[in-house]
Design a protein around this motif. Structure first.
Motif, PDB file in Angstrom:
ATOM      1  N   THR A 196      39.588  63.150  30.840  1.00 47.11           N
ATOM      2  CA  THR A 196      39.304  62.512  29.548  1.00 47.11           C
ATOM      3  C   THR A 196      40.161  61.263  29.315  1.00 47.11           C
ATOM      4  OG1 THR A 196      38.985  64.804  28.798  1.00 47.11           O
ATOM      5  CG2 THR A 196      38.750  63.095  27.154  1.00 47.11           C
ATOM      6  N   PRO A 197      40.226  60.362  30.288  1.00 48.98           N
ATOM      7  CA  PRO A 197      41.073  59.176  30.091  1.00 48.98           C
ATOM      8  C   PRO A 197      40.553  58.215  29.033  1.00 48.98           C
ATOM      9  CG  PRO A 197      39.801  58.966  32.113  1.00 48.98           C
ATOM     10  CD  PRO A 197      39.600  60.361  31.626  1.00 48.98           C
ATOM     11  N   SER A 198      39.232  58.176  28.823  1.00 51.54           N
ATOM     12  CA  SER A 198      38.681  57.154  27.927  1.00 51.54           C
ATOM     13  C   SER A 198      38.346  57.670  26.534  1.00 51.54           C
ATOM     14  CB  SER A 198      37.423  56.526  28.549  1.00 51.54           C
ATOM     15  OG  SER A 198      36.303  57.387  28.461  1.00 51.54           O
ATOM     16  N   THR A 199      38.367  58.983  26.320  1.00 54.58           N
ATOM     17  CA  THR A 199      37.928  59.498  25.014  1.00 54.58           C
ATOM     18  C   THR A 199      38.917  60.479  24.379  1.00 54.58           C
ATOM     19  OG1 THR A 199      36.615  61.242  26.104  1.00 54.58           O
ATOM     20  CG2 THR A 199      35.476  59.195  25.520  1.00 54.58           C
ATOM     21  N   THR A 205      30.537  61.991  36.514  1.00 51.19           N
ATOM     22  CA  THR A 205      31.433  61.202  35.660  1.00 51.19           C
ATOM     23  C   THR A 205      31.478  59.727  36.041  1.00 51.19           C
ATOM     24  OG1 THR A 205      32.823  63.183  35.580  1.00 51.19           O
ATOM     25  CG2 THR A 205      33.748  61.152  34.673  1.00 51.19           C
ATOM     26  N   PHE A 206      31.557  59.443  37.333  1.00 45.07           N
ATOM     27  CA  PHE A 206      31.785  58.069  37.771  1.00 45.07           C
ATOM     28  C   PHE A 206      30.513  57.216  37.782  1.00 45.07           C
ATOM     29  CE2 PHE A 206      35.472  60.237  39.823  1.00 45.07           C
ATOM     30  CZ  PHE A 206      36.458  59.573  39.114  1.00 45.07           C
ATOM     31  N   ASP A 207      29.381  57.786  37.408  1.00 42.97           N
ATOM     32  CA  ASP A 207      28.130  57.038  37.294  1.00 42.97           C
ATOM     33  C   ASP A 207      27.812  56.882  35.818  1.00 42.97           C
ATOM     34  OD1 ASP A 207      25.496  56.092  37.295  1.00 42.97           O
ATOM     35  OD2 ASP A 207      24.947  57.233  39.076  1.00 42.97           O
ATOM     36  N   ALA A 208      28.334  55.816  35.215  1.00 44.59           N
ATOM     37  CA  ALA A 208      28.216  55.632  33.765  1.00 44.59           C
ATOM     38  C   ALA A 208      26.773  55.577  33.314  1.00 44.59           C
ATOM     39  CB  ALA A 208      28.957  54.363  33.342  1.00 44.59           C
ATOM     40  N   ALA A 209      25.917  54.932  34.087  1.00 43.58           N
ATOM     41  CA  ALA A 209      24.505  54.825  33.701  1.00 43.58           C
ATOM     42  C   ALA A 209      23.854  56.201  33.694  1.00 43.58           C
ATOM     43  CB  ALA A 209      23.770  53.893  34.659  1.00 43.58           C
ATOM     44  N   ALA A 210      24.198  57.042  34.661  1.00 43.61           N
ATOM     45  CA  ALA A 210      23.639  58.391  34.702  1.00 43.61           C
ATOM     46  C   ALA A 210      24.117  59.221  33.513  1.00 43.61           C
ATOM     47  CB  ALA A 210      24.016  59.071  36.016  1.00 43.61           C
ATOM     48  N   ARG A 242      33.981  52.956  27.677  1.00 45.49           N
ATOM     49  CA  ARG A 242      35.006  51.981  28.068  1.00 45.49           C
ATOM     50  C   ARG A 242      35.660  52.472  29.356  1.00 45.49           C
ATOM     51  NH1 ARG A 242      40.532  52.748  25.785  1.00 45.49           N
ATOM     52  NH2 ARG A 242      40.742  54.951  25.270  1.00 45.49           N
ATOM     53  N   MET A 243      36.443  51.602  29.951  1.00 45.80           N
ATOM     54  CA  MET A 243      37.176  51.930  31.182  1.00 45.80           C
ATOM     55  C   MET A 243      36.232  52.297  32.329  1.00 45.80           C
ATOM     56  SD  MET A 243      40.225  54.185  29.349  1.00 45.80           S
ATOM     57  CE  MET A 243      40.984  54.693  30.884  1.00 45.80           C
ATOM     58  N   PRO A 272      32.023  61.724  27.855  1.00 44.92           N
ATOM     59  CA  PRO A 272      31.541  61.451  29.205  1.00 44.92           C
ATOM     60  C   PRO A 272      32.533  61.622  30.350  1.00 44.92           C
ATOM     61  CG  PRO A 272      32.284  59.411  28.234  1.00 44.92           C
ATOM     62  CD  PRO A 272      32.602  60.498  27.242  1.00 44.92           C
ATOM     63  N   ASP A 273      33.760  62.113  30.087  1.00 50.54           N
ATOM     64  CA  ASP A 273      34.779  61.968  31.138  1.00 50.54           C
ATOM     65  C   ASP A 273      35.755  63.134  31.234  1.00 50.54           C
ATOM     66  OD1 ASP A 273      35.905  61.407  28.674  1.00 50.54           O
ATOM     67  OD2 ASP A 273      37.080  59.698  29.361  1.00 50.54           O
TER      68      ASP A 273
END
Length: 376
Positions: free
Chosen positions: A150-153, A27-32, A57-58, A144-145
């Motif tokens: 699910t804080p961003s979606t 989760t914490f690797d946005a690019a991955a 986002r976030m 993605p989270d």
């Protein structure tokens, strides 16, 4: 159409799933996570969907929304909602590599929930190849989270769900293979202790250890657990030098309750921990929350349909309310008929033993086809 009639092949499905599992996506690797979204977007497009990439986002990765051609395109239909982030950091493949042993397939995130997401895409692909149009339009949303609440979606999922008649969530099957028709409430908390630093060798008595205070507080928090509301501390960060009395310590707490009122009382107890003890300040703040989802008539009707489809396929499908949050908490709490945990069977999710049962790939793909072709 009979749900067992499409030519699902376990070996072909494993070949398609392997790149998903080997694309590690914590989760914490946005690019991955975005790399994983690329793979899913390609497979959804090749199954015939129109693809929309939604920026993250976030600090999190982006999402993929896929809509399949339909004569009623844009009207309320079926939403398949899943997440492509995992709890496993990049490098976990070295410890739990892709492999098939004794009818089980291993790999980080394969059970939670890449396997279930992949069989959903394969079900839609087989329907397209067969030229079969579902009674209702189908949308797939991959986010993605989920693993961090699910804080961003959350808003994205809830808005998409409101535009549809039904929500299917291919989270892994429950421990006994059952589907989930309700989920307990979940709240997260951040706890911080702030003490007074000193040299641990020269002036130990002058310091007030934030770590020691947190250790005591962790015991107090976890002792609050009851059958109706649980508390667990899963993350602790503190300290930089062993010869310094720690001035700050931070922890993350997860609370789960069977009923909303139980969670509300638990939240009150956690927030009441704010204050000062032995010259150490304790700060408790709330994080993301998942509401209680209680099964209603609409959800149970979808379950009964699924149960009948499973009987045709050759297995019995039971149902339950479950702990462990999912994005079904949000859609079910909105009153939208939601059937959760209809993904693959397996064990060891969130561990280095995570695996699925290979024969559940075809089984669950046929269940998905049955639902997609019979929900109206």
């Amino acid at each position: 159409m009979n749900a067992t009639s499409l030519p699902f092949d376990a070996d072909a499905m494993l070949a398609g799933l392997k790149p998903w599992v080997e694309c590690e996506s914590p989760t914490f690797d946005a690019a991955a996570v975005d790399r994983m979204m690329d793979l899913a977007a390609y497979d959804l497009a090749s199954a015939g969907a129109e693809i929309e990439r939604i920026p993250g986002r976030m600090g999190y990765g982006g999402s993929v929304r896929a809509r399949f051609p339909h004569k009623d395109f844009g009207k309320p239909g079926i939403l398949i909602s899943g997440h492509l982030d995992t709890v496993h950091p990049v490098g976990t493949l070295a410890k739990n590599p892709w492999r098939i042993e004794d009818g089980k397939c291993y790999g980080p995130g394969i059970q939670d929930m890449k396997g279930g997401n992949y069989i959903s895409v394969e079900a839609l692909r087989q329907l397209a190849l067969a030229g079969i149009e579902t009674p209702l339009p189908v949308t797939v949303l991959f986010t993605p989270d989920e693993e961090v609440g699910t804080p961003s979606t959350r808003e994205l999922i809830e808005m998409e769900a409101r535009k549809n008649k039904y929500v299917l969530v291919p989270e892994p099957a429950h421990r006994d293979g059952s589907a989930v028709t309700g989920r307990f409430a979940i709240a997260r908390f951040n706890v911080k202790t702030t003490g007074r630093p000193s040299h641990a060798g020269w002036a130990l008595k002058d310091g007030r250890s934030a770590i020691a205070a947190m250790a005591r507080k962790i015991q107090e928090i976890e002792a609050m657990t009851t059958d109706d509301c649980t508390f667990s501390v899963g993350v602790v960060h503190a300290g930089q030098w062993v010869n310094c009395v720690s001035s700050t310590c931070e922890a993350e707490v997860l609370s789960m309750a069977k009923k909303q009122q139980d969670l509300d009382r638990g939240i009150e107890r956690m927030l009441a921990l704010n204050g000062e003890e032995n010259e150490v300040t304790i700060e408790v703040t709330r994080g993301v929350t998942r509401p209680v989802w209680e099964p209603d008539e609409g959800t149970l009707q979808v379950y009964e349909l699924a149960k009948g489809i499973c009987a045709e396929i050759g297995f019995d499908l039971s149902h339950c309310s479950a702990g462990g949050g999912s994005d079904g908490n949000f859609t079910g709490a909105l009153g939208i008929p939601t059937l959760d945990s209809i993904g693959v069977r397996g064990k060891g999710l969130h561990t280095l033993n995570e695996h699925i049962e290979v024969d559940s790939l075809v089984e669950r793909a046929r269940l998905m086809v049955g639902l997609l072709t019979r929900l109206k």
